[in-house]
Design an enzyme around this catalytic site. Structure first.
Site: not given
Length: 537
Positions: A309, A311, A317-318, A460, A463, A511
């Site tokens: 990712r 981002e 948490r990323h 979370e 998903s 996670r």
């Protein structure tokens, strides 16, 4: 009238209390004794011929090049227990600490994979010489040593070691590999808890705090701490349980490509690259290909592999690269079939970790204290609308057709824990607008979708959803999400040959471990983390 003294003058003229003076005197004597012991050992000359020299020393490189197979039996440090009393054992580990007592005696604490044992070196005729004691005290911390000796039971438990009920009386000591004399970080410092540091500050003592960047810069040293050893052994178990549970449920393990021609999730958060003159990117998930595998009649599939990712998320948490645990399956009637798998999978996982990883969890808890995760035998399910209503009643306004932000997720987690007594639950039927293009709209309200998220401790972790398996609807949804249909043509075409209704989910391995152990940063559960600012070591 005399003028008032300034604060500085008061501090200068203030005499230490009797307690403080006594404490300082004890400290001074302890330091003097340690210095005298070290000096006594250093004064021993090693130029004199030592008839016991074969019992110690640095192992020659030639003997470490797989020269021979001796068949010797090795005992792991964690397996040195009272039942081995009086037995001679051979073990290998790192020099954790060395404490010279006199020129005739020294203590060497040896560590292996987070377990520690105290080894005693005492001058004995025809066994241990003064030169051998000096050799031992010359070893640097973190050097790798082979120790042979008999197991004994100490008069009092060795509280500073994991193997508290035993000692090893050294008869032979060999250095396999020496660490540099001064290390970038001290393992004892890196293993220290915040509680210890704060308690020391309250006593006026200063302990070294190793910050996160320093830990990650010297990760090789950092992961030697008992807590980190526990974290990554638990991570291994999470992966293993995920695999074994799904295999028992009829899933087939697959491996999908990480180089793809188009975006797998949509959006701009992809690592783009040139693939032999063609534009390509690193896969954001195995989503498209695991669906294609379902269309290929595998029925149920899972994959454990890297996810990328791009981002610019500077959060706790990323990560830009993490390990994805993904699953996909045919649906017979309802997407709740996928949620059934998720609920049973994670209850089995939590049960197994609590039962089989007690030592690892204890090691983590000593450095990062946490409460065991609360979860129900049957996983709680709430609709997104029910979650929004709970937040509204608590005074938190949320867009019923929007997504939950981090603060709302945490607040809802708190409310759920208070009302239902669980920190693990499923929230489903999310608004369609906040889900990926391949998510199936809800049958009775197209503003919502047949999707779900799973939460641990208010964050979370999963998903999932029923996927769109009708090509015309898939093309329509892709266009609405700004995805060029041409870039996913092979994916869409796979549904033109007859596709069963199906759904699945994805979860980040790091996670799961972070939240199960209530750690405050995902970088603690990534062996060599990759975030927007880190690509080494």
């Amino acid at each position: 009238m005399e003028p008032e003294k300034t604060q500085m003058e008061e501090e200068i003229t203030k005499k230490p209390s009797k307690k403080e003076a006594a404490k300082e005197e004890r400290r001074r004597k302890k330091e003097a004794l340690a210095a005298a012991s070290a000096a006594a050992v250093s004064a021993v000359t090693i130029d004199e011929p030592d008839p016991l020299s074969s019992n110690y020393g640095d192992i020659e490189l030639n003997d470490l090049q797989s020269k021979s197979i001796t068949g010797r039996k090795w005992t792991e440090v964690g397996s040195i227990i009272p039942e081995l009393k009086d037995q001679v054992i051979l073990t290998r580990g790192r020099v954790h600490t060395i404490r010279p007592v006199s020129k005739k005696m020294a203590f060497v604490v040896v560590r292996e994979r987070g377990f520690t044992v105290q080894c005693v070196l005492n001058v004995k005729p025809e066994l241990v010489s003064l030169q051998m004691v000096k050799f031992a005290t010359s070893l640097s911390k973190e050097s790798i040593v082979d120790i042979e000796g008999s197991v004994s039971i100490p008069a009092k438990p060795i509280t500073g070691c994991t193997q508290q009920q035993v000692e090893v009386q050294i008869s032979k000591l060999y250095c396999v590999n020496r660490a540099m004399p001064t290390l970038p970080i001290n393992i004892e410092d890196a293993a220290r808890s915040e509680v210890e540091i704060e308690q020391a500050l309250e006593k006026g003592e200063q302990l070294v705090r190793v910050n996160q960047d320093t830990r990650l810069n010297f990760r090789i040293l950092d992961i030697r701490t008992p807590a980190n050893q526990g974290i990554f052994r638990i991570q291994c178990q999470v992966e293993n349980i995920f695999r074994q549970f799904l295999l028992s449920e009829g899933f087939v393990g697959i491996h999908t490509p990480k180089l793809i021609g188009g975006s797998s999730e949509g959006g701009s958060a992809v690592f783009r690259l040139d693939y032999k003159g063609q534009p390509a990117c690193l896969a954001q998930s195995p989503q498209l290909h695991k669906q294609m595998a379902i269309c290929g009649d595998f029925g149920r599939v899972f994959e454990i592999g890297p996810v990328f990712r791009a981002e610019d998320s500077f959060t706790h948490r990323h990560l830009c690269e993490f390990t994805g645990l993904d699953a996909e399956m045919e649906i017979k009637e309802h997407y709740s079939e996928v949620m059934d798998i998720v609920g049973r999978l994670f209850v089995a996982m939590f049960d197994s970790l609590n039962e089989k990883c007690k030592k690892e969890l204890e090691a983590i808890g000593r450095q990062y204290p946490f409460e065991p995760l609360k979860y129900l035998r049957k996983t709680l399910r709430l609709t997104f609308a029910e979650g929004v209503q709970m937040l509204k009643e608590a005074g938190v306004e949320v867009d019923p057709l929007g997504d939950l932000n981090t603060e709302s997720e945490r607040k809802l987690g708190q409310l759920v824990a208070e009302k239902y007594g669980t920190e693990f639950y499923i929230l489903h039927k999310y608004p369609l607008a906040v889900r990926p293009f391949y998510t199936m709209p809800c049958h009775d309200n197209p503003s919502y979708s047949n999707s779900f998220d799973v939460f641990i401790r208010g964050e979370e972790i999963i998903s999932g959803a029923q996927r769109v398996h009708v090509p015309e609807l898939l093309e329509k949804r892709a266009g609405e999400c700004g995805i060029d249909v041409k870039t996913i043509s092979t994916y869409v075409d796979s549904f033109r040959y007859g596709a069963p209704p199906h759904g699945g989910f994805g979860v980040g391995l790091e996670r799961v471990v972070m939240l199960f152990c209530a750690l405050n940063n995902i970088r603690k559960t990534s062996l060599f983390p990759r975030d927007p600012q880190r690509i080494a070591p």
